[in-house]
Design a protein around this motif. Structure first.
Motif, short mmCIF file in Angstrom:
data_model
loop_
_atom_site.label_atom_id
_atom_site.label_comp_id
_atom_site.label_asym_id
_atom_site.label_seq_id
_atom_site.Cartn_x
_atom_site.Cartn_y
_atom_site.Cartn_z
N ALA A 10 0.90 -1.12 0.19
CA ALA A 10 -0.18 0.12 -0.06
C ALA A 10 0.60 1.05 0.21
O ALA A 10 0.44 2.25 -0.77
CB ALA A 10 -0.78 -0.20 1.51
N SER A 11 1.94 0.70 0.31
CA SER A 11 2.85 2.52 0.70
C SER A 11 3.86 2.02 -0.69
O SER A 11 4.55 3.10 -0.49
CB SER A 11 3.04 2.55 2.21
OG SER A 11 4.59 1.15 2.00
N ALA A 12 3.73 1.21 -1.08
CA ALA A 12 4.79 1.08 -2.76
C ALA A 12 4.72 2.95 -3.33
O ALA A 12 5.61 3.31 -3.77
CB ALA A 12 5.01 0.14 -2.82
N THR A 13 3.80 3.45 -3.56
CA THR A 13 3.67 4.10 -4.92
C THR A 13 3.86 5.64 -4.50
O THR A 13 4.26 6.23 -4.65
CB THR A 13 1.96 4.22 -5.33
OG1 THR A 13 1.87 2.90 -5.82
CG2 THR A 13 1.48 5.44 -6.10
N PRO A 14 3.20 6.05 -2.95
CA PRO A 14 3.41 7.20 -2.67
C PRO A 14 4.94 7.51 -1.71
O PRO A 14 5.96 7.82 -2.37
CB PRO A 14 2.92 7.50 -1.25
CG PRO A 14 2.35 6.07 -0.47
CD PRO A 14 2.12 5.02 -2.31
N PRO A 51 7.58 -4.45 -10.97
CA PRO A 51 6.32 -4.83 -11.28
C PRO A 51 5.58 -3.89 -11.19
O PRO A 51 4.70 -3.23 -12.18
CB PRO A 51 5.91 -6.02 -10.50
CG PRO A 51 6.46 -7.11 -10.63
CD PRO A 51 7.78 -6.23 -9.94
N ILE A 52 5.82 -2.92 -9.91
CA ILE A 52 5.25 -1.45 -9.29
C ILE A 52 5.52 -0.76 -9.85
O ILE A 52 4.60 -0.02 -10.65
CB ILE A 52 5.13 -1.27 -7.74
CG1 ILE A 52 4.57 -2.53 -7.21
CG2 ILE A 52 5.35 0.18 -7.46
CD1 ILE A 52 4.67 -2.39 -5.63
N LEU A 53 6.89 -0.25 -10.44
CA LEU A 53 7.29 0.74 -11.50
C LEU A 53 6.67 1.10 -13.23
O LEU A 53 6.35 1.33 -13.37
CB LEU A 53 8.58 0.08 -11.63
CG LEU A 53 9.49 0.94 -9.92
CD1 LEU A 53 11.14 0.34 -10.90
CD2 LEU A 53 9.35 2.59 -10.13
N HIS A 54 7.06 -0.93 -13.33
CA HIS A 54 6.02 -1.38 -14.82
C HIS A 54 4.33 -0.42 -15.03
O HIS A 54 4.04 0.16 -15.81
CB HIS A 54 6.60 -2.33 -15.69
CG HIS A 54 7.63 -2.36 -15.86
ND1 HIS A 54 8.08 -3.12 -16.70
CD2 HIS A 54 8.88 -1.43 -15.03
CE1 HIS A 54 9.13 -2.95 -17.26
NE2 HIS A 54 10.19 -2.80 -15.64
N ARG A 55 3.46 -1.56 -13.56
CA ARG A 55 2.42 -0.42 -14.21
C ARG A 55 2.47 0.59 -13.75
O ARG A 55 1.91 1.38 -14.15
CB ARG A 55 1.47 -1.78 -12.72
CG ARG A 55 1.44 -2.44 -12.66
CD ARG A 55 0.30 -3.43 -11.90
NE ARG A 55 0.49 -4.75 -11.94
CZ ARG A 55 0.60 -6.15 -11.80
NH1 ARG A 55 2.16 -5.56 -11.07
NH2 ARG A 55 0.57 -6.72 -12.02
N ALA A 64 9.75 6.03 -18.27
CA ALA A 64 11.40 6.06 -18.16
C ALA A 64 11.30 6.64 -19.69
O ALA A 64 10.81 5.72 -20.74
CB ALA A 64 10.75 4.21 -18.06
N ARG A 65 13.01 5.95 -19.29
CA ARG A 65 14.48 6.93 -20.25
C ARG A 65 14.92 5.92 -20.69
O ARG A 65 16.01 5.34 -19.09
CB ARG A 65 14.53 7.60 -20.70
CG ARG A 65 15.35 8.57 -19.66
CD ARG A 65 15.90 9.40 -20.24
NE ARG A 65 16.18 10.32 -18.63
CZ ARG A 65 18.35 9.89 -18.46
NH1 ARG A 65 18.48 9.16 -19.67
NH2 ARG A 65 19.04 10.17 -17.25
N TRP A 66 16.37 5.41 -21.58
CA TRP A 66 16.79 4.31 -21.53
C TRP A 66 18.04 5.37 -21.32
O TRP A 66 18.23 5.97 -22.36
CB TRP A 66 17.34 3.97 -22.59
CG TRP A 66 16.44 2.73 -22.53
CD1 TRP A 66 14.91 2.09 -23.07
CD2 TRP A 66 16.52 0.76 -21.55
NE1 TRP A 66 14.07 0.87 -22.23
CE2 TRP A 66 14.73 0.31 -21.36
CE3 TRP A 66 17.33 0.87 -20.43
CZ2 TRP A 66 14.74 -1.27 -20.53
CZ3 TRP A 66 17.46 -0.61 -20.41
CH2 TRP A 66 16.38 -1.70 -19.93
N GLY A 67 19.00 5.09 -20.67
CA GLY A 67 19.98 6.22 -20.63
C GLY A 67 21.98 4.81 -19.74
O GLY A 67 21.22 3.09 -20.25
N GLU B 60 5.50 -11.57 -15.20
CA GLU B 60 4.84 -10.50 -13.94
C GLU B 60 5.00 -9.62 -14.92
O GLU B 60 4.31 -8.46 -14.60
CB GLU B 60 5.30 -10.59 -12.97
CG GLU B 60 4.04 -9.51 -12.09
CD GLU B 60 4.24 -10.02 -10.28
OE1 GLU B 60 3.67 -9.13 -9.41
OE2 GLU B 60 5.33 -10.73 -10.19
N LEU B 61 6.08 -8.81 -14.57
CA LEU B 61 6.97 -7.56 -15.39
C LEU B 61 6.27 -7.38 -17.24
O LEU B 61 5.30 -6.49 -17.21
CB LEU B 61 8.41 -7.05 -15.79
CG LEU B 61 8.81 -6.86 -14.93
CD1 LEU B 61 10.11 -7.15 -15.08
CD2 LEU B 61 8.34 -5.97 -13.27
#
Lengths: 111, 192
Positions: A10-14, A51-55, A64-67, B60-61
């Motif tokens: 629950a706290s991951a997004t903020p 998975p959270i970052l991708h969602r 996101a950008r590739w560097g 999952e990703l």
């Protein structure tokens, strides 16, 4: 201290949005930052973070950008979207309210 | 590189972008452990252990990137409006063609539908909604194909119309975009 899985989720997004508000970052650095901020009490895993970052990226909260890393390797950097600032503020208000309630309940009642 | 490390780069059905991101994570973790003074073997063992089930994570990703359209509750209102209009128009177009076969209406319908889809694709690119872009393309091509088959069965081919080149060009662009999106993962793997 072991933090329950539900609370971590629950706290991951903020938390992620708050970290990215200070500047763009990447998965591993975000995990390290959380570990550092919690004095090692909160240890996120890659299986939980990516998975959270991708969602969040698909939801348009972050982009996101590739560097390149300092070793020349390709690295995916994330940064917060302007539209996510409101989401972050709303999340913060909710967490502050929960914190306030718990703090008041923890205080001994004055007769 | 042992078998588990190699799976980071060669997971079946997983895009190279995801493999690259996980590989970067692994190498960063390995460097940190080496900097802490661990032996290379021990650092590698711990880094691999901390990664856990890489194949499950990668799947999952991939799933996160392919969530169904209806999960996108935070899409901007203009995007929702455009998609709603596009779907409504598509259904209207199909129903009219089925009841009143007419080559002119058919061609205009297909072109306008593609115009709406192009708008949806543009907005989805603007807002970085990859899934929406993919769906918009596939559905538009499927719709155009259905209209084409229907008109062919009715003996009214839209290619006989004066603006047939326009229709064909729009159809070709849509078909190309759809095919490109279907092959996008492969293209990514080539050019990342």
């Amino acid at each position: 201290m072991k933090i329950k899985k539900d609370l971590v989720a629950a706290s991951a997004t903020p938390i992620i949005l708050s970290i990215l508000r200070d500047g763009e970052s990447y998965g591993y650095a975000i995990i390290q930052r959380v570990r550092e901020l919690s004095d090692g009490e909160l240890v996120w895993t890659d299986g939980m973070l990516y998975p959270i970052l991708h969602r969040m990226e698909e939801q348009g909260l972050i982009e996101a950008r590739w560097g390149e890393s300092d070793t020349g390797r390709k690295r995916k950097y994330y940064r917060i979207q302007n539209s996510a600032q409101e989401v972050l503020e709303a999340e913060r208000r909710q967490w502050n309210l929960v914190n306030l309630i718990l703090a008041r309940l923890a205080q001994p009642e004055v007769a | 590189m042992n078998s588990k490390e190699s799976t980071l780069l060669e997971l079946r059905g997983v895009s190279k972008a995801i493999s690259e991101e996980l590989q970067d994570h692994f190498e960063e973790d390995l460097r940190r452990r080496l900097a802490l003074g661990l032996s290379p073997e021990e650092a590698r063992r711990q880094s691999l252990a901390s990664l856990g089930d890489v194949a499950s994570l990668a799947r999952e990703l991939e799933q996160a990137r392919r969530d169904p359209l209806w999960k996108y509750s935070r899409s901007p209102w203009e995007l929702k409006l455009l998609v709603a209009g596009w779907i409504a128009f598509s259904l209207l177009c199909l129903s009219r063609i089925c009841t009143h076969p007419n080559p002119t209406y058919l061609s205009i319908g297909i072109c306008v539908a593609f115009g709406l889809v192009a708008g949806a694709i543009g907005l989805s690119m603007l807002h970085r909604r990859e899934t929406l872009r993919r769906w918009a393309c596939h559905v538009s091509v499927a719709m155009a194909f259905a209209l084409l088959v229907k008109s062919a069965l009715a003996g009214e081919m839209p290619v006989l119309l004066p603006f047939a080149p326009l229709y064909l060009a729009v159809f070709a662009i849509g078909a190309f975009a759809s095919a490109w999106l279907l092959c996008r993962e492969s293209l990514r793997n080539c050019f990342l």
